[in-house]
Design a protein around this motif. Sequence first.
Motif, PDB file in Angstrom:
ATOM      1  N   MET A   1      -3.681   6.990  -2.662  1.00  0.00           N
ATOM      2  CA  MET A   1      -2.434   7.294  -1.959  1.00  0.00           C
ATOM      3  C   MET A   1      -2.565   6.920  -0.490  1.00  0.00           C
ATOM      4  SD  MET A   1      -1.107  10.889  -3.555  1.00  0.00           S
ATOM      5  CE  MET A   1      -0.608  10.998  -5.269  1.00  0.00           C
ATOM      6  N   ASP A  74       4.716   0.232   1.084  1.00  0.00           N
ATOM      7  CA  ASP A  74       4.061   0.802  -0.090  1.00  0.00           C
ATOM      8  C   ASP A  74       3.445   2.173   0.171  1.00  0.00           C
ATOM      9  OD1 ASP A  74       2.174  -0.176   1.656  1.00  0.00           O
ATOM     10  OD2 ASP A  74       0.804  -0.879   0.088  1.00  0.00           O
ATOM     11  N   SER A  76       2.637   6.046   0.305  1.00  0.00           N
ATOM     12  CA  SER A  76       2.925   7.192  -0.558  1.00  0.00           C
ATOM     13  C   SER A  76       3.623   8.302   0.209  1.00  0.00           C
ATOM     14  CB  SER A  76       1.629   7.739  -1.167  1.00  0.00           C
ATOM     15  OG  SER A  76       0.944   6.742  -1.884  1.00  0.00           O
ATOM     16  N   LEU A 100       1.909  15.338  -0.883  1.00  0.00           N
ATOM     17  CA  LEU A 100       1.128  14.534  -1.832  1.00  0.00           C
ATOM     18  C   LEU A 100       0.908  15.254  -3.156  1.00  0.00           C
ATOM     19  CD1 LEU A 100      -1.580  12.830   0.412  1.00  0.00           C
ATOM     20  CD2 LEU A 100       0.568  11.873  -0.440  1.00  0.00           C
ATOM     21  N   ASP A 153       7.890  12.236   1.506  1.00  0.00           N
ATOM     22  CA  ASP A 153       7.434  11.490   0.348  1.00  0.00           C
ATOM     23  C   ASP A 153       7.971  10.066   0.402  1.00  0.00           C
ATOM     24  OD1 ASP A 153       6.483  11.223  -2.516  1.00  0.00           O
ATOM     25  OD2 ASP A 153       8.643  10.999  -2.813  1.00  0.00           O
TER      26      ASP A 153
END
Length: 234
Positions: A1, A74, A76, A100, A153
């Motif tokens: 992540m 990209d 996370s 996360l 997020d």
Amino acid sequence: MKVVAIIPALNEEAAIAGVVQELRSGVLDEIIVVDNGSTDRTAEVALAAGAHVVHQPERGYGAACIAGVDAAPDASAFVFLDGDATEVTSDLAQMIAAVLDGRAQFALGTRSGKSAPGANPWQQRLGNKLLTILLNRLTGAHLADLPSLKVVDGPTLRALNVRDRRYGWTAELLTRAAMRKCTFLEFPRGLKQRKGRSKVTGSLLRNLRVGYAIAATIIRVWRSERAHPASFEP
């Protein structure tokens, strides 16, 4: 992540190195400073401190945030914070973990703790309180603040497609998220004394103009979301 910090910065030469260095001791994979058309050495100092510098000459907090997100498509999770050294980041690791591990799509660093003298002037507190009440009344949310320090997020942020390019970016983000029933966790904190000159709070008239623009953004997004309801779909 991959966790990426986005720091919009306009003429923050005095503060930006300390902000970057403080974050480098944490759990971030990348720190992006978005130089928003500075006329001082903000970009040079940020680069020397270890940040990845993105240049966005179009002035505006939203324009800078969007440029930062575009530079890390990209990620996370995204951490957003100001570059003036006012943010208290002692609980940042806990905020990131909450996102996360799926406990929340948003972890908000609310400015409800004890702040340094002069760091959170009365006009800023009042304006923020009124704007938060407006957002809550319209959306049914129960937020305590519309803070600059937030962890979001990555898939959620991309799905919300926030496009405001000026001071309404955070208001659009949180209003749209509240209307789509995203999940929030709040982490109370205070503010440190800023380094350098404020772009907003130094002038009552400036505060009123910015507050009006943010209120208009909240109402516009609420109307749009009510007319075209959408659930969260990352």
